[in-house]
Design an enzyme around this catalytic site. Sequence first.
Site, PDB file in Angstrom:
ATOM      1  N   TYR A 169       0.841  -0.866  -0.072  1.00 35.00           N
ATOM      2  CA  TYR A 169       0.045   0.042  -0.365  1.00 35.00           C
ATOM      3  C   TYR A 169       0.547   1.460  -0.192  1.00 35.00           C
ATOM      4  O   TYR A 169       0.470   2.118  -0.564  1.00 35.00           O
ATOM      5  CB  TYR A 169      -1.087  -0.060   0.944  1.00 35.00           C
ATOM      6  N   LEU A 205     -10.280   2.693  13.745  1.00 35.44           N
ATOM      7  CA  LEU A 205     -10.250   2.697  14.780  1.00 35.44           C
ATOM      8  C   LEU A 205     -11.893   3.961  15.245  1.00 35.44           C
ATOM      9  O   LEU A 205     -12.708   3.193  15.782  1.00 35.44           O
ATOM     10  CB  LEU A 205      -9.460   3.181  15.921  1.00 35.44           C
ATOM     11  N   GLY A 238       2.413  -4.806  11.253  1.00 39.25           N
ATOM     12  CA  GLY A 238       3.211  -3.251  10.180  1.00 39.25           C
ATOM     13  C   GLY A 238       2.436  -2.370  10.843  1.00 39.25           C
ATOM     14  O   GLY A 238       2.836  -1.145  10.340  1.00 39.25           O
TER      15      GLY A 238
HETATM   16  N1  UDP Z   1      -6.574  -0.282  15.662  1.00 39.39           N
HETATM   17  C1  UDP Z   1      -7.149  -0.866  16.900  1.00 39.39           C
HETATM   18  N2  UDP Z   1      -8.290  -1.696  16.743  1.00 39.39           N
HETATM   19  C2  UDP Z   1      -8.532  -1.554  15.806  1.00 39.39           C
HETATM   20  C3  UDP Z   1      -8.789  -0.850  14.483  1.00 39.39           C
HETATM   21  C4  UDP Z   1      -7.446   0.027  14.766  1.00 39.39           C
HETATM   22  O1  UDP Z   1      -6.565  -0.776  18.011  1.00 39.39           O
HETATM   23  O2  UDP Z   1      -9.877  -2.140  15.541  1.00 39.39           O
HETATM   24  C5  UDP Z   1      -5.655   0.219  16.122  1.00 39.39           C
HETATM   25  C6  UDP Z   1      -4.322   0.094  15.449  1.00 39.39           C
HETATM   26  O3  UDP Z   1      -3.453  -0.613  15.293  1.00 39.39           O
HETATM   27  C7  UDP Z   1      -3.597   2.006  14.853  1.00 39.39           C
HETATM   28  C8  UDP Z   1      -4.991   2.725  15.638  1.00 39.39           C
HETATM   29  O4  UDP Z   1      -6.024   1.825  16.049  1.00 39.39           O
HETATM   30  O5  UDP Z   1      -2.874   2.006  15.851  1.00 39.39           O
HETATM   31  C9  UDP Z   1      -5.219   3.536  14.315  1.00 39.39           C
HETATM   32  O6  UDP Z   1      -5.966   2.807  13.063  1.00 39.39           O
HETATM   33  P1  UDP Z   1      -6.889   2.775  11.728  1.00 39.39           P
HETATM   34  O7  UDP Z   1      -7.030   1.477  11.102  1.00 39.39           O
HETATM   35  O8  UDP Z   1      -7.407   3.463  12.586  1.00 39.39           O
HETATM   36  O9  UDP Z   1      -5.275   3.271  11.437  1.00 39.39           O
HETATM   37  P2  UDP Z   1      -4.242   3.222  10.407  1.00 39.39           P
HETATM   38  O10 UDP Z   1      -2.960   4.191  11.879  1.00 39.39           O
HETATM   39  O11 UDP Z   1      -3.647   1.672  10.735  1.00 39.39           O
HETATM   40  O12 UDP Z   1      -3.846   4.522   9.614  1.00 39.39           O
END
Ligand code: UDP
Length: 327
Positions: A141, A190, A284
């Site tokens: 990505y 999240l 990741g």
């Molecule tokens: N996260 C989490 N649980 C979830 C979705 C996300 O703990 O069900 C955490 C994720 O590991 C990251 C943060 O929330 O640290 C934000 O994740 P998101 O997928 O919203 O955005 P990203 O940072 O991946 O672009």
Amino acid sequence: MATVLVVGGAGYIGSHMVKLLAGRGYSVVTFDDLSTGYRDAVVRGEFVQGSLADHAALDTVFRSRRFDAVMHFASFIQVGESVMEPAKYYANNFSNTLTLLDAMVAAGVGRFIFSSTAAIFGEPETELIAESHPQRPLNPYGRSKWMVEQALGDYDRAYGLKSVCLRYFNAAGADPEGELGERHQPETHLIPLVLQVASGRRPEIGIYGDGYPTPDGTCVRDYIHIVDLCEAHLLALDALVMEERSRAYNLGNGAGFSVRQVIDAARKATGCPIPAKVNPPRAGDPARLVADSARARAELGWRPRYEDLETIIAHAWAWERKVAAGA
Ligand code: UDP
């Protein structure tokens, strides 16, 4: 009055952009294949359904009127999926973007605003990530977006195409007027997931790991309101018109919030208990991703209006209640 083509205008960020552009008097055309977007999210301007892989459809759009600029939001965004299916990401996020750029060059459209991402930087080496941070994307990505950024440099040198790459940190929140919001299928972000627990659409929120080297052990991210992000696009367009020079900006609030802080803020905003449990870490995920947006502030005059997490969550919560009520 300027005319802007918004590619991916039926998606989360693109749909807010279309509304903002139209509200500021721009003439807007959305081009979207509706693979992940929604026709009813395009609340202003004209809509053309089509795929970026379809050269003829793109040429027809570019022949239909004279565009002053193109904003490109149409990409796949799931890091995990990109690891499993890199071909899908390179085909859409990179190859299809080249098709779009070629159609622009052929039509003589010379301004391009690109949705890039903090994922082009990879593992952070500094507390705040500025534009000068090394670029070592960790997954397909991030690499697909990074490759577009490299191609844009070449297209400027060879064809004079001027671009602004905007590297988003964590886009969040919803239209303050309640007309638009986040509708990913499946939802992986999240804030919307936490709010779906609050509204009763999900039983609990899983936290991806609490053993990170952060104050409470959960990952820290820089959440930026969707309207502030879109404002940066308008300023970037103005800047390109004033000074025809390609550049890139990192867009975030410069403040980090942990997963637990987000859940706590959502509990406060909604008054709901929001059960949470700790799951294994997601592959990741860097511990901390926070932007240094000084360049965007200095060069574009960008001033985020909705910086506090409470407001971001309040707007997202108003949207979630509307969706959960079946509105
Ligand atoms: N996260 C989490 N649980 C979830 C979705 C996300 O703990 O069900 C955490 C994720 O590991 C990251 C943060 O929330 O640290 C934000 O994740 P998101 O997928 O919203 O955005 P990203 O940072 O991946 O672009």
